[in-house]
Enzyme design. Structure first.
Site: not given
Ligand SMILES: *Cc1c(COP(=O)(O)O)cnc(C)c1O
Length: 368
Positions: A47, A98, A169, A194
């Site tokens: 961990r 988001y 982000d 993504k």
């Molecule tokens: C999908 C997404 C997240 C969250 O990520 P997960 O991997 O689904 O937890 C955060 N910010 C943006 C812009 C996203 O598209």
């Protein structure tokens, strides 16, 4: 493992960083499936750390120009940045961030952990005005799903001057198109689910910070809360990251062409894409991004009309998530928390299929 030379360009870092240089080492750091390690080495327990996480972290850290910590998801990465804040800390955040980020922020506010200041992130003066006395400026650009563009250089400079911790982000732009740490951000966040992973086959997140001490704080949080990524996920995410630059450039070129055709199509009401000269974010995006990304949002009629188009598509996959090699489309309003998005808005994540095949598919679905 050594750090990538600072003069390497993103394409090179993506390919060459995060590798074991010792003679006889496997070219790719293999997935190390281990909870227990023999005494006397660097890692005390599964961990705490993992060589496969480290290889991924060194590579994305090199791409963003900072120190990376990987997490079990993008949400876990956001949680790691937000939960250690002092009780009641004021967070300035985009009102069209988001949906998962907004849900997390709202939950923390309801528990008294934070106080929130929602802003229109495209309104630079409004964001700067909200910084007074704030602890964190949370930015997203382009935003999900409206593709709004925040003026990152000015906002990050203002946050630094006001001693407000800034987070960007960077999920939609990726470090191939936009590098927020170089523009003055304190931390960059990704849903590695993504574009970084890029193949719609894993869930993972990462934070990259300019400050190595902050990396230690994030690792402490990860170890304590147990929000660690899977080893196989880290391996696949790094494998995806190797081709990030070429994927994102190709997806951006195809997205620009599709956005242009949708924009001059009478069947479409509105197109949101920062690469279109008519888009309100175009000038800003041209300054802070090297291309405009693979996400295009467009509005056609009401929710029923948009749903009919999604059902009529044969190549483009109806489903949520984005950033994969496969083109996917999602009517965002069907999700709870997306009430402010137009009912007929479709968010298209452009993949690596040929532009003409994608256009033919959209065209036949729009004709109905
Ligand atoms: C999908 C997404 C997240 C969250 O990520 P997960 O991997 O689904 O937890 C955060 N910010 C943006 C812009 C996203 O598209």
């Amino acid at each position: 493992m050594s750090e990538p030379p600072s003069n390497w360009r993103p394409q090179t870092i993506a390919v060459a960083a995060g590798r074991d240089q010792s003679p006889g080492a496997p070219l790719n750091v293999p997935p190390t499936f281990a909870a227990t390690y023999r005494d006397g080495g660097d890692i005390g327990y599964g961990r705490f750390d993992n060589p496969t996480w480290s290889a991924f972290e060194r590579t994305i850290g090199g791409l963003e120009g900072g120190h990376a910590v990987s997490f079990s998801s993008g949400q876990a990465a956001s949680t790691a940045l937000l939960t250690p804040l002092a009780r009641g800390a004021a967070v300035v955040f985009p009102q069209d961030a988001y949906t998962g980020t907004r849900a997390l922020l709202t939950e923390l506010e309801q528990r008294g952990a934070l106080s929130l200041r929602a802003v229109d992130v495209t309104d630079t003066d409004a964001v700067i005005a909200a910084l007074d006395g704030a602890r964190v400026l949370w930015l997203e650009s382009p935003t999900n799903p409206m593709l709004g563009i925040a003026e990152l250089p000015r906002l990050l400079e203002a946050a630094t001057a006001a001693r407000v911790f800034s987070v960007v982000d960077n999920t939609f732009a990726t470090p191939v198109l936009q590098q927020p740490l170089a523009l003055g951000a304190d931390a960059v966040l990704h849903s590695a689910t993504k574009y970084l992973g890029g193949h719609s086959d894993l869930v993972m997140g990462v934070v990259v910070t300019a400050n190595p001490q902050r990396r230690e704080v994030l690792i402490e949080h990860r170890t304590m809360r147990g929000s660690v990524p899977g080893v196989m996920e880290a391996y696949l995410a790094l494998r995806g990251l190797r081709t990030l630059a070429v994927r994102v450039r190709e997806q951006s070129a195809t997205a620009l062409e599709l956005a242009d055709r949708l924009n001059s199509d009478p069947r479409i009401d509105t197109v949101h894409y920062p690469g279109l000269p008519s888009d309100p974010g175009h000038e800003r995006a041209s300054v802070q991004m090297s291309a405009f990304g693979g996400m295009v949002s467009f509005v056609l009629g009401d929710g029923d009309a948009a749903d009919r188009v999604v059902r009529a598509l044969r190549l483009i996959v109806g489903g949520t998530s984005l950033g994969g090699v496969e083109s996917t489309i999602d009517r965002r309003r069907r999700w709870p928390g997306e009430e402010r998005v137009p009912a007929g808005l479709l968010r298209l994540s452009v993949g690596l299929e040929h532009v003409e095949d994608l256009w033919e598919d959209l065209d036949q679905a729009l004709t109905g």
